[in-house]
Design a protein around this motif. Sequence first.
Motif, mmCIF file in Angstrom:
data_model
loop_
_atom_site.group_PDB
_atom_site.id
_atom_site.type_symbol
_atom_site.label_atom_id
_atom_site.label_comp_id
_atom_site.label_asym_id
_atom_site.label_seq_id
_atom_site.Cartn_x
_atom_site.Cartn_y
_atom_site.Cartn_z
ATOM 1 N N ARG A 56 -6.045 -23.624 59.436
ATOM 2 C CA ARG A 56 -4.541 -23.419 59.112
ATOM 3 C C ARG A 56 -4.629 -22.997 57.562
ATOM 4 O O ARG A 56 -5.433 -23.096 57.005
ATOM 5 N N PRO A 57 -3.351 -22.287 57.289
ATOM 6 C CA PRO A 57 -3.376 -21.642 55.833
ATOM 7 C C PRO A 57 -3.556 -22.471 54.983
ATOM 8 O O PRO A 57 -4.351 -22.057 53.821
ATOM 9 N N ASP A 120 2.775 -20.305 50.094
ATOM 10 C CA ASP A 120 2.438 -20.817 51.429
ATOM 11 C C ASP A 120 3.362 -22.028 51.612
ATOM 12 O O ASP A 120 3.972 -22.136 52.610
ATOM 13 N N ALA A 124 6.458 -22.493 54.185
ATOM 14 C CA ALA A 124 6.267 -23.575 55.308
ATOM 15 C C ALA A 124 7.589 -24.840 55.326
ATOM 16 O O ALA A 124 7.870 -25.262 56.364
ATOM 17 N N ARG A 130 9.930 -19.690 61.270
ATOM 18 C CA ARG A 130 9.256 -18.488 60.922
ATOM 19 C C ARG A 130 8.103 -18.233 60.408
ATOM 20 O O ARG A 130 7.240 -17.370 60.187
ATOM 21 N N TYR A 131 7.358 -19.470 59.957
ATOM 22 C CA TYR A 131 6.091 -19.755 59.180
ATOM 23 C C TYR A 131 4.862 -19.070 59.785
ATOM 24 O O TYR A 131 4.188 -18.480 59.284
ATOM 25 N N HIS A 132 4.724 -19.138 61.294
ATOM 26 C CA HIS A 132 3.729 -18.697 61.781
ATOM 27 C C HIS A 132 3.826 -17.169 61.908
ATOM 28 O O HIS A 132 2.776 -16.383 62.171
ATOM 29 N N THR A 133 4.907 -16.520 62.231
ATOM 30 C CA THR A 133 5.469 -15.126 62.322
ATOM 31 C C THR A 133 5.134 -14.631 60.735
ATOM 32 O O THR A 133 4.374 -13.486 60.549
ATOM 33 N N MET A 135 3.337 -15.932 58.058
ATOM 34 C CA MET A 135 1.789 -16.511 57.458
ATOM 35 C C MET A 135 0.997 -16.114 58.421
ATOM 36 O O MET A 135 0.426 -17.260 59.129
ATOM 37 N N THR A 136 0.901 -14.828 59.111
ATOM 38 C CA THR A 136 -0.175 -14.822 59.932
ATOM 39 C C THR A 136 -1.493 -14.623 59.519
ATOM 40 O O THR A 136 -1.945 -14.881 58.176
ATOM 41 N N SER A 137 -2.492 -14.658 60.371
ATOM 42 C CA SER A 137 -3.932 -14.650 59.781
ATOM 43 C C SER A 137 -4.296 -13.732 58.938
ATOM 44 O O SER A 137 -5.178 -13.573 57.997
ATOM 45 N N LEU A 140 -2.596 -14.156 55.684
ATOM 46 C CA LEU A 140 -3.389 -15.363 54.979
ATOM 47 C C LEU A 140 -4.445 -14.831 54.275
ATOM 48 O O LEU A 140 -4.843 -15.130 53.062
#
Length: 313
Positions: A56-57, A120, A124, A130-133, A135-137, A140
Motif C-alpha cells: 500500500r502507498p 499521502d 488518507a 477518495r483516497y484510492h481514487t 492515490m492510484t498505483s 504513487l
Amino acid sequence: MVTPLTQPIVFELEGFDVPPGYGAFLFFLALLHYMVMLLGNCVVLCVIVIDKNLHRPMFVMVCNLVVCDLLGATAVLPRLMIHFLTGQKKIAYIPAIAQAFSVHTYGVAAQTILGVMAYDRYIAVCEPLRYHTIMTSARLHSCCALAWFIALLLIGVLFAWHVDTPLCGNTIQHIYCSNRGILGLACSPTPINNIYGLSMSWFLSTSIFLVIAFSYCRILHASVKRGRADSTIRSKAFQTCASHLVVYVLYEISSLVVIVSQRFPSISQNIKKFFSILFTIVPPVINPIIYGLVSKELRASIIKHLTYIQVRK
C-alpha cells in the motif's frame, strides 16, 4: 602561484584523531552500528516486499525511505571503519566524488520522500473516501520517482561544477567527502556553486517544511472535527501520522545538532566530526524501530514472518 593538481588525484581525509590502541574498539563499534542498521532496514524492506497486505502507498514510501537510509549510511560507515582499523585516510578521486554524491543525494532524497509521505497522509486522513481514487498505483510510483528525480537532479547540478574545476590541494578537512570539502581545495573561489548550494538547501528545506506543516494542520483540523463524533477516528488518524512526524523531527534534530555544533569553538574537533555524521548514522538505525513500534500492521507482519522462520527451523 599554486599549481593545479594533475590526475589521478588522491585525496586525504583529515579523519578522527584516534588515540593509540582505540582503533580496533572504534572499528567494532562502527561495525556493530552498521550491522544493526542493515538488519533493521533489511527486515523492514523484505517484510514489506514479501507481505502483499503491505503493498500500500504508505509502506511503499517506507521502502523508498529505507533505500535512502541504506544509501546514506553505506556511503559513510564502511570507509569510516577502514579508517579506524587501518588508519587509512586516502581516497581516490572517483570514489571521493561517489561518496560525496551519495551523501548529498541521501540528504535531499530523505526530505523529498518525507514530503511525499506527508501528502499521502493528508489525502488518507482528509479525503478517506477518495483516497484510492487519488492515490492510484500509477500516481504513487510517479510521486516516488519524482522524489528521487528531484534529489538526483539538484545534486547532479551541484556536482556539475566539479568537472572542470582545477584543484590545488588534496587534504579534505572532514571525515568523509562532501561538495564543500572538495571544492574547498579549488585553485580559485567557486561562488556560483556556493550560492547554488545555499539557495537549494534553503529552498528545499523551507518547501518541505511548508508541505508537512500544511498537511498536518489540515490533518489535525480534520481529526478534531471528526473526532467529536468518534474518538477512534481521531486516535487512528494520529497513530497513522505519528511515525512519519517522528522520523521527520529526527532528521531535523540531527541536522540541527550538526549545524549548531560547528558554531561553538570550545567543542573539540573530534566531537564536532562525530556530530557531523549523526545525520547519516542515527536516522537509518532508529527509523526501522519507529515504524516497527508505531505501525501495528508492520509490527505484526514482522513477528509473523520471524515466527514462521523459527518454526521452519
